[in-house]
Structures are given as structure tokens and as C-alpha cells.
Motif scaffolding. Structure first.
Motif, PDB file in Angstrom:
ATOM      1  N   LEU A  49       1.473   7.182  -6.443  1.00  9.40           N
ATOM      2  CA  LEU A  49       0.393   8.143  -6.678  1.00  9.40           C
ATOM      3  C   LEU A  49       0.716   9.527  -6.127  1.00  9.40           C
ATOM      4  O   LEU A  49       0.174  10.533  -6.601  1.00  9.40           O
ATOM      5  CB  LEU A  49      -0.912   7.629  -6.061  1.00  9.40           C
ATOM      6  CG  LEU A  49      -1.493   6.367  -6.708  1.00  9.40           C
ATOM      7  CD1 LEU A  49      -2.759   5.927  -5.984  1.00  9.40           C
ATOM      8  CD2 LEU A  49      -1.785   6.587  -8.194  1.00  9.40           C
ATOM      9  N   SER A  50       1.614   9.596  -5.136  1.00  7.83           N
ATOM     10  CA  SER A  50       1.990  10.902  -4.585  1.00  7.83           C
ATOM     11  C   SER A  50       2.675  11.770  -5.628  1.00  7.83           C
ATOM     12  O   SER A  50       2.732  12.995  -5.492  1.00  7.83           O
ATOM     13  CB  SER A  50       2.908  10.733  -3.372  1.00  7.83           C
ATOM     14  OG  SER A  50       4.185  10.236  -3.761  1.00  7.83           O
ATOM     15  N   LEU A  97       0.835  -1.200   0.000  1.00  2.72           N
ATOM     16  CA  LEU A  97       0.000   0.000   0.000  1.00  2.72           C
ATOM     17  C   LEU A  97       0.871   1.252   0.000  1.00  2.72           C
ATOM     18  O   LEU A  97       0.599   2.215  -0.735  1.00  2.72           O
ATOM     19  CB  LEU A  97      -0.931   0.004   1.223  1.00  2.72           C
ATOM     20  CG  LEU A  97      -1.802   1.252   1.414  1.00  2.72           C
ATOM     21  CD1 LEU A  97      -2.756   1.432   0.227  1.00  2.72           C
ATOM     22  CD2 LEU A  97      -2.591   1.165   2.721  1.00  2.72           C
ATOM     23  N   TYR A  98       1.934   1.229   0.807  1.00  2.00           N
ATOM     24  CA  TYR A  98       2.846   2.372   0.844  1.00  2.00           C
ATOM     25  C   TYR A  98       3.473   2.619  -0.525  1.00  2.00           C
ATOM     26  O   TYR A  98       3.665   3.762  -0.939  1.00  2.00           O
ATOM     27  CB  TYR A  98       3.954   2.144   1.877  1.00  2.00           C
ATOM     28  CG  TYR A  98       3.469   2.052   3.303  1.00  2.00           C
ATOM     29  CD1 TYR A  98       2.300   2.696   3.708  1.00  2.00           C
ATOM     30  CD2 TYR A  98       4.168   1.314   4.252  1.00  2.00           C
ATOM     31  CE1 TYR A  98       1.847   2.608   5.012  1.00  2.00           C
ATOM     32  CE2 TYR A  98       3.729   1.220   5.569  1.00  2.00           C
ATOM     33  CZ  TYR A  98       2.566   1.863   5.939  1.00  2.00           C
ATOM     34  OH  TYR A  98       2.122   1.779   7.234  1.00  2.00           O
ATOM     35  N   CYS A  99       3.797   1.521  -1.203  1.00  2.00           N
ATOM     36  CA  CYS A  99       4.409   1.626  -2.532  1.00  2.00           C
ATOM     37  C   CYS A  99       3.444   2.292  -3.518  1.00  2.00           C
ATOM     38  O   CYS A  99       3.835   3.194  -4.268  1.00  2.00           O
ATOM     39  CB  CYS A  99       4.812   0.242  -3.029  1.00  2.00           C
ATOM     40  SG  CYS A  99       5.806   0.244  -4.534  1.00  2.00           S
ATOM     41  N   VAL A 100       2.166   1.852  -3.508  1.00  2.00           N
ATOM     42  CA  VAL A 100       1.158   2.445  -4.391  1.00  2.00           C
ATOM     43  C   VAL A 100       0.947   3.916  -4.051  1.00  2.00           C
ATOM     44  O   VAL A 100       0.874   4.775  -4.945  1.00  2.00           O
ATOM     45  CB  VAL A 100      -0.174   1.668  -4.282  1.00  2.00           C
ATOM     46  CG1 VAL A 100      -1.279   2.397  -5.039  1.00  2.00           C
ATOM     47  CG2 VAL A 100      -0.022   0.260  -4.821  1.00  2.00           C
ATOM     48  N   LEU A 101       0.854   4.216  -2.741  1.00  2.00           N
ATOM     49  CA  LEU A 101       0.649   5.605  -2.325  1.00  2.00           C
ATOM     50  C   LEU A 101       1.819   6.483  -2.743  1.00  2.00           C
ATOM     51  O   LEU A 101       1.634   7.642  -3.142  1.00  2.00           O
ATOM     52  CB  LEU A 101       0.448   5.676  -0.805  1.00  2.00           C
ATOM     53  CG  LEU A 101      -0.867   5.082  -0.276  1.00  2.00           C
ATOM     54  CD1 LEU A 101      -0.900   5.132   1.247  1.00  2.00           C
ATOM     55  CD2 LEU A 101      -2.071   5.826  -0.854  1.00  2.00           C
ATOM     56  N   PHE A 102       3.029   5.924  -2.660  1.00  2.00           N
ATOM     57  CA  PHE A 102       4.196   6.710  -3.066  1.00  2.00           C
ATOM     58  C   PHE A 102       4.149   7.007  -4.560  1.00  2.00           C
ATOM     59  O   PHE A 102       4.447   8.127  -4.991  1.00  2.00           O
ATOM     60  CB  PHE A 102       5.487   5.967  -2.719  1.00  2.00           C
ATOM     61  CG  PHE A 102       6.725   6.743  -3.088  1.00  2.00           C
ATOM     62  CD1 PHE A 102       7.224   7.704  -2.237  1.00  2.00           C
ATOM     63  CD2 PHE A 102       7.362   6.516  -4.297  1.00  2.00           C
ATOM     64  CE1 PHE A 102       8.346   8.443  -2.579  1.00  2.00           C
ATOM     65  CE2 PHE A 102       8.484   7.236  -4.650  1.00  2.00           C
ATOM     66  CZ  PHE A 102       8.984   8.207  -3.786  1.00  2.00           C
TER      67      PHE A 102
END
Length: 493
Positions: free
Chosen positions: A451-452, A444-449
């Protein structure tokens, strides 16, 4: 330095032998000489793929599937997947003849936002984590002979990996020729150790060392999650299958030699990988292989005896060669993205004296050192693979989309549509399987990064806010003076 002298330096840089043009805004800068033939193309694929992966991933692939039979099957399947992926990229590379890998394909098919997210992710996640994995692998093998019978301390591995990153960064910042000469030497060393292990395994098989292959599917643990993670680790060893897309313009008769290089080179690598894994299993049981800190070192100890030091030495050469190759080519994406205004200006500058993309290389080195501090190799491989297969899948989807939206494009190589459809579905499976069956917050952190990157795109690319330029301008000027770098020349379109 006078303006004429500076201009001459820049022109010399644009004519460097490796073809890494800096003046990305002008189409003339990409008119490179067609010097790479079929044999060179095959060698480039083999040399780009074979690196640290085959000496690190066997243990991780086996750990996920639990038995020899599924392990060898995964290695063969990864070779098939890399081949069909490379064929998809062959069509993309001859349809859109621009350098920069996935970036121009995403830009043409989906517009600037996915392309920006790719360059954002590559700059801060994919490229540095790849560099970190390889340098950590080098450190494990280089330190293994000094700690016989036990694992080297993590601090030693990380310090040695950091030292390797610093040395490679300095070499490639100082001289393009020095970096290419180092790469040629290390590639030769890489092929020596691969041939040595593979031939030794064939000899051992001929001598009847087949006991570890009996009941080879017994005790296997097969699930969607385990297969997905096994593929992540296996495909890491095959990473580099798309490298010819970076030099499409330098291939002689690319419409013939590009697909032929793929169809010969990747199966050749697949055979080498399967033979190396078979070699490991001729002298180690599954349990022994999983307990080995450095698999090739254990193999050398049991086969070469007093000459076993050869294996870790040449494996270290192989891994450091892969790291040098990553660093050597890392700047190209920055320049292509910089053409669209998607990167920091200073990262597209070149050294006046050395004629190298020093700021970009130094930036990669600094980010990579951060990656080696908290992460271990297997964790980094999982998150690298998760991120990179998102964009591999999107790039192949771009091929399918452009078949319908860009019918006017000339397609010298046109593969059957079923191949990119299969590749897209496999990419989706590889991305979703570990999340669904064994969810971790890190994904999830990877996806959020990833998308950031949209925040930075909206603020600095779409709206072009001026205040960041006011802050970065004096920093850029000071870095220019400190590093003696200048922006690439622009000419009228």
C-alpha cells in the motif's frame, strides 16, 4: 557514436530472437513472429515450472501437514489449482493481448492504481524474493556435498547465493544469446535429474519399498492455517504456470495451443511432482525427510551410493537454471509499466553495445542480494506467496469484472464463469487463512509495503512532481555514460 549508428543498434535490439521488445510505447514492437507451437508451449510450461521448488518444498509441505497422505494430496491439489489458474489466465491473455503478465489485466479492469501497485510490488518484493529463494536453494544443494552429515553454515549458503546472483546478473547484462544458451543447457540438466529421481522411485516401489505409505494419514495435523501454509509451499513449486501469457503473441494458433499446452503441460508437471515425492518416501520416513537439509541429496545417497554426487550437481544446475530464467525475463514488466510512466526512466534503458536491458537486470540483482541477507528460504516463500496470490486473485477477479463491464471485448477463449469464481475464492482463502489462524506482524508489514506504493503513485505519477525529476536527471545522465545505455526509441502513435 553517430545518430544513425545508434538508431541501427536500437533497431537490431528490437529484433532480438527472444522477442523481448523494448520499444513498449509502439504497438509495432510487439508484432512478434509466431514461432511457438504446441510442443514448444508444453515444454515452456514444464521448463518454467520445474525448478528449485520440488527440491525445497517437499520438506515444508510435510512439516505443515505432518503425514505422507495429506502431503501427496496437497501436491495433487496444487496441480489442479495451477491448472484452473492457468485456464483463467488463458482467457485473459487472449482477450487482452498485451505482454506484462498481470499488469495489463489489472490496468484494463481496475485502472492504473492496482496496476501500479502490482508493478511496485513485483519490482521490489515478488521478483527479487523469487530470485533470492531460487539462489538460496542452489546454494544449499551446491554446498551440501562439502558438509556430509551436517548442515552447511548459513554464511556459506548466503555467500554462495550472492555469488550466483552476481554471475547470473552479469551474464544476462552482457548478452541475450549467452543467457538463452545457458538456459537451454540448464533446462536439459533439470529434466535429467527429474527423470532420474522419478524412475528410481518407480523401481523402488516395484521392489516393494512401500512401508512408509502404510497408515499414511496417521499423525496428520490438519488446520486451516497448516493447509494454507502447505499450499503456499506447494504452489511455490508450481509457480510459472502463467508464463505462456508472456508470449501469447508468439504462439502459433494461440486459441488452440494455449489451452492445450496448459491442459497437457501442468498435469504432466503434477505427475512428475507426485512421483518425485513418492520416490522420496520410498527411502525416507517422514521424520528422516524433515531432518534432511537437502532432500534430493539424501535420496541420492541412499539410492545411488558412489554415484550420489550426480543428484546435487544436477539439482544445482536445475536451480541455477530457474534463477537464470527469472533474471532473463525480469525486464519485461519494467518496460510495460514504463509505458504508463510508472517506473524510473533509467530502468527502461538498453545497452548500446550489448543490446540488453542492463539497468533493469542490475537493479534486480542488487535488490535480490539484500533479500538473501536476513531471510531463510521458508520465510521468503511464505511472504512471496502471500504477496503474489493477492495479485493472482485480483487478476482472476478482473476476468469476472470484465465479463460485465467490457462485454465488447473479443474472447477467443471463454471458460465457464464458475472456474474464475472458484479461483478467486481460493485466492482469498490462501491470503486470509494464515493471517486469521496464525497472525504474524510480517504479513501486516507486507500489506503496508504494498500500500505504500500509493504514496509514490500520488506524488510522482498522479501529480507528477517536478523536483524528483530534477534530482534524478543528473543521476540518470551519469548512469547513461557509465553503463553506456540509451532510452528506447519512440515513434508517433
Amino acid at each position: 557514436m553517430g545518430e544513425g549508428s545508434l538508431r541501427k543498434r536500437k533497431e537490431q535490439y528490437n529484433k532480438t530472437e527472444d522477442g523481448q521488445s523494448i520499444r513498449s510505447k509502439e504497438p509495432q514492437a510487439m508484432n512478434l513472429q509466431k514461432q511457438v507451437g504446441l510442443i514448444s508451449g508444453i515444454c515452456m510450461i514444464v521448463g518454467s515450472i520445474i525448478g528449485s521448488g520440488i527440491f525445497v518444498s517437499p520438506k515444508s509441505v510435510l512439516a505443515n501437514v505432518g503425514a505422507v497422505g495429506p502431503c501427496l494430496t496437497i501436491w495433487a491439489a496444487c496441480g489442479v489449482l495451477a491448472t484452473i489458474g492457468a485456464l483463467c489466465f488463458a482467457e485473459l491473455g487472449t482477450t487482452i493481448t498485451k505482454s506484462g503478465g498481470e499488469y495489463p489485466y489489472l490496468l484494463e479492469a481496475f485502472g492504473p492504481i492496482p496496476a501500479f501497485l502490482f508493478s511496485w510490488s513485483s519490482l521490489l518484493v515478488i521478483k527479487p524474493s523469487s530470485f533470492a529463494i531460487i539462489c538460496l536453494s542452489f546454494a544449499e544443494y551446491a554446498s551440501a556435498p562439502f558438509y556430509p552429515g551436517c548442515d552447511p553454515p548459513p554464511a556459506v549458503i548466503k555467500c554462495l547465493a550472492a555469488a550466483a546472483i552476481v554471475v547470473i546478473t552479469i551474464v544476462n547484462s552482457l548478452s541475450v544469446k549467452l543467457g538463452s544458451y545457458l538456459q537451454n543447457f540448464l533446462t536439459a540438466a533439470k529434466m535429467i535429474v527429474v527423470a532420474l529421481i522419478a524412475v528410481a522411485g518407480i523401481v523402488l516401489l516395484a521392489q516393494g519399498k512401500t512401508q512408509n505409505f502404510q497408515d499414511s494419514f496417521k499423525d496428520s495435523k490438519i488446520s486451516v492455517s497448516s493447509i494454507g501454509l502447505a499450499f503456499y509451499n506447494g504452489l511455490w513449486a508450481y509457480d510459472g504456470w502463467n508464463q505462456l501469457n508472456y508470449i501469447t503473441e508468439e504462439l502459433k494458433n494461440p486459441y488452440r495451443n494455449l489451452p492445450l499446452s496448459i491442459l497437457i503441460g501442468i498435469p504432466l508437471v503434477t505427475v512428475c511432482y507426485i512421483l518425485i515425492n513418492i520416490s522420496y518416501f520410498t527411502v525416507m520416513t517422514s521424520t528422516e525427510l524433515l531432518q534432511s537439509q537437502a532432500v534430493a541429496v539424501t535420496f541420492g545417497d541412499r539410492v545411488l551410493y558412489s554415484a550420489s554426487w550426480i543428484i546435487p550437481l544436477f539439482v544445482a544446475f536445475s536451480t541455477i537454471g530457474s534463477a537464470n530464467g527469472v533474471c532473463f525475463t525480469a525486464g519485461r514488466l519494467v518496460y510495460v509499466a514504463g509505458r504508463e510512466g510508472h517506473m524510473l526512466e533509467v530502468l527502461s534503458y538498453i545497452s548500446v553495445k550489448r543490446l540488453t536491458p542492463a539497468p533493469a537486470i542490475m537493479f534486480y540483482g542488487a535488490i535480490t542480494i539484500i533479500y538473501i541477507i536476513p531471510g531463510d528460504i521458508n520465510t521468503l516463500i511464505n511472504y512471496f506467496s502471500f504477496a503474489v496470490w493477492i495479485f493472482y486473485g485480483l487478476s482472476v477477479l478482473a476476468l469476472i469484472v470484465m465479463r460485465f463491464t467490457r462485454k465488447e471485448l473479443k474472447r477467443p477463449i471463454k471458460i465457464p464463469i464458475i472456474i474464475p469464481v472458484i479461483m478467486t475464492l481460493i485466492s482469498i482463502l490462501l491470503v486470509l487463512a494464515p493471517i486469521i489462524t496464525a497472525p504474524e506482524l510480517a504479513y501486516l508489514y507486507c500489506v503496508l509495503f504494498i500500500l505504500s506504493g500509493l504514496i509514490f503513485y500520488v506524488l510522482f505519477v498522479h501529480f507528477k512532481f517536478k523536483w524528483p525529476q530534477k534530482i534524478s536527471k543528473p543521476i540518470t545522465m551519469h548512469l547513461q555514460m557509465l553503463l553506456e545505455v540509451v532510452p528506447p526509441e519512440e515513434v508517433a502513435e
